[in-house]
Enzyme design. Structure first.
Site, PDB file in Angstrom:
ATOM      1  N   LYS A 270       0.861  -1.325  -0.076  1.00  0.00           N
ATOM      2  CA  LYS A 270       0.197  -0.260   0.032  1.00  0.00           C
ATOM      3  C   LYS A 270       1.026   1.152   0.033  1.00  0.00           C
ATOM      4  O   LYS A 270       2.029   1.163   0.486  1.00  0.00           O
ATOM      5  CB  LYS A 270      -0.713  -0.183   1.372  1.00  0.00           C
ATOM      6  CG  LYS A 270      -2.068  -0.799   1.310  1.00  0.00           C
ATOM      7  CD  LYS A 270      -2.724  -0.866   2.623  1.00  0.00           C
ATOM      8  CE  LYS A 270      -3.874  -1.805   2.795  1.00  0.00           C
ATOM      9  NZ  LYS A 270      -5.165  -1.965   1.851  1.00  0.00           N
ATOM     10  N   ARG A 344      -9.826 -12.035   2.096  1.00  0.00           N
ATOM     11  CA  ARG A 344     -10.928 -12.776   1.287  1.00  0.00           C
ATOM     12  C   ARG A 344      -9.889 -14.238   1.496  1.00  0.00           C
ATOM     13  O   ARG A 344     -10.591 -15.227   1.519  1.00  0.00           O
ATOM     14  CB  ARG A 344     -11.155 -12.339  -0.160  1.00  0.00           C
ATOM     15  CG  ARG A 344     -10.148 -12.180  -0.902  1.00  0.00           C
ATOM     16  CD  ARG A 344     -10.358 -11.476  -2.340  1.00  0.00           C
ATOM     17  NE  ARG A 344     -10.709 -10.240  -1.831  1.00  0.00           N
ATOM     18  CZ  ARG A 344     -10.769  -9.201  -2.958  1.00  0.00           C
ATOM     19  NH1 ARG A 344     -11.092  -9.632  -4.203  1.00  0.00           N
ATOM     20  NH2 ARG A 344     -10.895  -7.944  -2.624  1.00  0.00           N
TER      21      ARG A 344
HETATM   22  N1  BES Z   1      -8.387  -4.048   4.489  1.00  0.00           N
HETATM   23  C1  BES Z   1      -8.202  -3.556   3.133  1.00  0.00           C
HETATM   24  C2  BES Z   1      -9.472  -2.810   2.927  1.00  0.00           C
HETATM   25  C3  BES Z   1      -9.792  -1.538   3.606  1.00  0.00           C
HETATM   26  C4  BES Z   1      -9.465  -0.268   2.868  1.00  0.00           C
HETATM   27  C5  BES Z   1     -10.335  -1.400   4.801  1.00  0.00           C
HETATM   28  C6  BES Z   1      -9.528   0.719   3.264  1.00  0.00           C
HETATM   29  C7  BES Z   1     -10.522  -0.225   5.420  1.00  0.00           C
HETATM   30  C8  BES Z   1     -10.233   1.105   4.732  1.00  0.00           C
HETATM   31  C9  BES Z   1      -8.270  -4.653   2.185  1.00  0.00           C
HETATM   32  O1  BES Z   1      -7.396  -5.849   2.518  1.00  0.00           O
HETATM   33  C10 BES Z   1      -7.633  -4.260   0.859  1.00  0.00           C
HETATM   34  O2  BES Z   1      -6.520  -3.846   0.766  1.00  0.00           O
HETATM   35  N2  BES Z   1      -8.357  -4.448  -0.217  1.00  0.00           N
HETATM   36  C11 BES Z   1      -8.087  -3.831  -1.352  1.00  0.00           C
HETATM   37  C12 BES Z   1      -8.513  -4.844  -2.431  1.00  0.00           C
HETATM   38  C13 BES Z   1      -7.895  -4.749  -3.913  1.00  0.00           C
HETATM   39  C14 BES Z   1      -6.221  -4.986  -3.751  1.00  0.00           C
HETATM   40  C15 BES Z   1      -8.521  -5.851  -4.771  1.00  0.00           C
HETATM   41  C16 BES Z   1      -8.564  -2.662  -1.717  1.00  0.00           C
HETATM   42  O3  BES Z   1      -9.893  -2.205  -1.191  1.00  0.00           O
HETATM   43  O4  BES Z   1      -8.102  -1.725  -2.343  1.00  0.00           O
HETATM   44 MN    MN Z   2      -5.309  -5.620   2.022  1.00  0.00          MN
END
Ligand code: BES
Ligand code: MN
Ligand code: ZN
Length: 505
Positions: A270, A344
């Protein structure tokens, strides 16, 4: 922080307290108290244009003219439906506590339309939830002189109303357990610490708690979970909490929580800003722990299980990689395209385990996607379900608790987006409909069991205070689950000899 909250039959004008809060509907007369003050209250209301509109406040000293040192009229707006009234009462009680705190009051009495147990419960919840602060790491703590809250009712303070006040305080205390876990920094809220929190809750509440480490997780074949955990030095922890009533009726209800104690994204790292709040990625598990504590106190006639698989998602030389193909517990192979879609993967294995016990229903709560924030905004949870009845139950429970949820679709034609050329599934489905394709992915692991998924990425944590929720972890999901379980309890008739009167709402 939960206040001892009691129901007292007393007239607001004569009751002795530091602060008397009057909950006022828009346009409502301020009669009895106003009379004791020779009309001062209504004159002030006129001057300050206080009409009882939602959010209005009128606060004044009584200079010994009443039992209360200070009174505060709190506007809650017009009457709509009962669910809305409950939320208005939660917010009003929270505002009363904040005002009492700001003037350094030791005692607070709230007078309002507390005619039913659910209204009393709502006020008790709002009062305790509004007093929450996370100042464990501050040199200067905000002292709280306020020791208890009284809810003034016009008629009789029945046992039923008093129990509702207790329940409201208990629910708030459980919500604050979840908030604390979410707010705790990730260096402390490690997978092992989360497992320890579950154990502690189990000991206090009389639940069974199993904690499995890496070797046992391997034995269970949870390779998706293990893949996510591989980049971290912390050992993954698989937790199952069990509530079993003495003469269990029916199959269990299963709760599953996402428990990534820190989500850096892994090798699909990230941005710095994107991971600032990723200690909150275990909010689903925090909600499961707190809900199980409440369920132990509520004693439904059916068994309940709480599950989570806790680990960190970090990049390192041992981390799992984009391109990896992994076969987890269910036998379905998954191509990992983005290591940041880790939730997931862990949930797939834990859900597959949870459905082995053939639960009557399984509900997972997860801070799963940023995309649900894009779809529904920061405060609403996305609800996905393969079962309309279960979805309706959860929607109704959510409305009664003031936790906004919105049902989202699971369109079969979108399955195509998560098909992989090299495996059964891939873990991302592209930029569009991101919350939906995450939910479609999970659906592959629940078989035919009635299942619902709450994507709480928005409401699990707040960047600033809002109503009775402080900045940070909110405990999203806890009150919703408690209400859902209570309603399922009411709809399962117990054996005749122990049948209790149904609760009035
Ligand atoms: N934990 C995050 C989702 C999240 C984002 C929670 C913002 C709270 C606030 C999750 O694991 C994630 O990173 N999801 C990605 C998925 C993508 C890579 C398909 C996302 O939402 O960007
Ligand atoms: Mn994630
Ligand atoms: Zn995550």
């Amino acid at each position: 922080m939960a206040f001892p909250t009691s129901v007292v039959a007393a007239s607001p004008a004569s009751h002795e307290t530091d602060v008397l809060a009057l909950v006022v509907r828009e346009g409502e007369k301020l009669d009895s108290v106003d009379r004791e003050l020779d009309g001062l209250l209504s004159r002030c209301a006129k001057e300050e244009e206080f009409t009882g509109k939602e959010g209005q406040i009128l606060s004044l000293h009584t200079h010994g003219k009443l039992g209360a040192q200070r009174i505060a009229a709190l506007g809650i707006g017009k009457e709509k439906d009962e669910d809305r009234t409950l939320e208005q009462l939660r917010v009003a009680a929270c505002r009363a506590v904040k005002l009492a705190r700001s003037v350094g009051a030791k005692s607070l009495a709230i007078a309002g339309p507390f005619e039913t147990p659910s209204r009393v419960q709502a006020a008790a919840e709002g009062a305790s939830l509004g007093a929450y602060v996370f100042d464990r790491y501050k040199k200067e703590k905000k002292p709280l002189k306020l020791g208890a809250v009284e809810l003034l009712v016009p008629g009789k303070a029945t046992r039923e109303l008093d129990e509702a006040a207790q329940l409201g305080a208990e629910i708030a205390a459980a919500v604050c357990v979840a908030r604390d876990l979410v707010n705790e920094p990730p260096v402390r809220a490690t997978p092992a610490a989360l497992a320890a929190a579950a154990r502690k809750t189990a000991e206090e509440a009389g639940l069974e708690c199993e904690v499995l480490g890496r070797a046992q997780i391997e034995k269970l074949g949870m390779n998706l979970f293990l893949a996510v955990a591989r980049g971290s030095a912390e050992e993954p922890q698989l937790v199952r909490l069990s509530y079993d009533p003495p003469r269990a009726k029916g199959s269990p209800v299963a709760l599953v929580g996402k428990a990534i104690t820190f989500d850096s994204g892994g090798l699909s790292l990230k941005t710095a800003q994107g991971m600032e709040d990723m200690k909150t990625d275990m909010a689903g598990a925090a909600a499961v722990i707190a809900s199980m504590r409440l369920i132990a106190a509520m004693k439904p006639p059916f068994p309940v299980r709480g599950y989570f698989g806790a680990c960190e998602n970090l990049p390192s030389g041992t981390a799992y990689k984009p391109g990896d193909v992994i076969v987890g517990k269910s036998g379905t192979s998954v191509e990992v395209l983005n290591t940041d879609a880790e939730g997931r993967l862990v949930l797939a294995d834990v859900l597959a385990w949870a459905v082995e016990e053939k639960p009557a229903a399984v509900l997972d709560m997860a801070t799963l996607t940023g995309a649900i924030l894009v779809a529904l905004g920061p405060w609403t949870a996305g609800l996905f379900s393969n079962d309309d009845r279960l979805a309706a139950e959860l929607t109704a429970a959510a409305a009664a608790t003031g936790e906004p949820v919105w049902r989202m679709p699971l369109p079969p034609e979108m399955e195509e987006l998560i098909k992989s050329p090299v495996a059964d599934l891939k873990n991302t489905g592209g930029r569009f409909g991101g919350a939906i394709n995450a939910a479609l992915f999970l659906q592959h692991f629940v078989g035919k069991v009635p299942w619902a998924h709450l994507d709480i990425a928005g409401p699990a944590s707040l960047d600033k205070e809002r109503g009775y929720n402080a900045r940070g972890g909110t405990g999203a999901g806890v009150r919703l689950v408690a209400e859902w379980i209570r309603r399922r309890t009411d709809s399962v008739p117990p054996p005749a000899r122990e049948r209790a009167p149904a609760r009035k709402r």
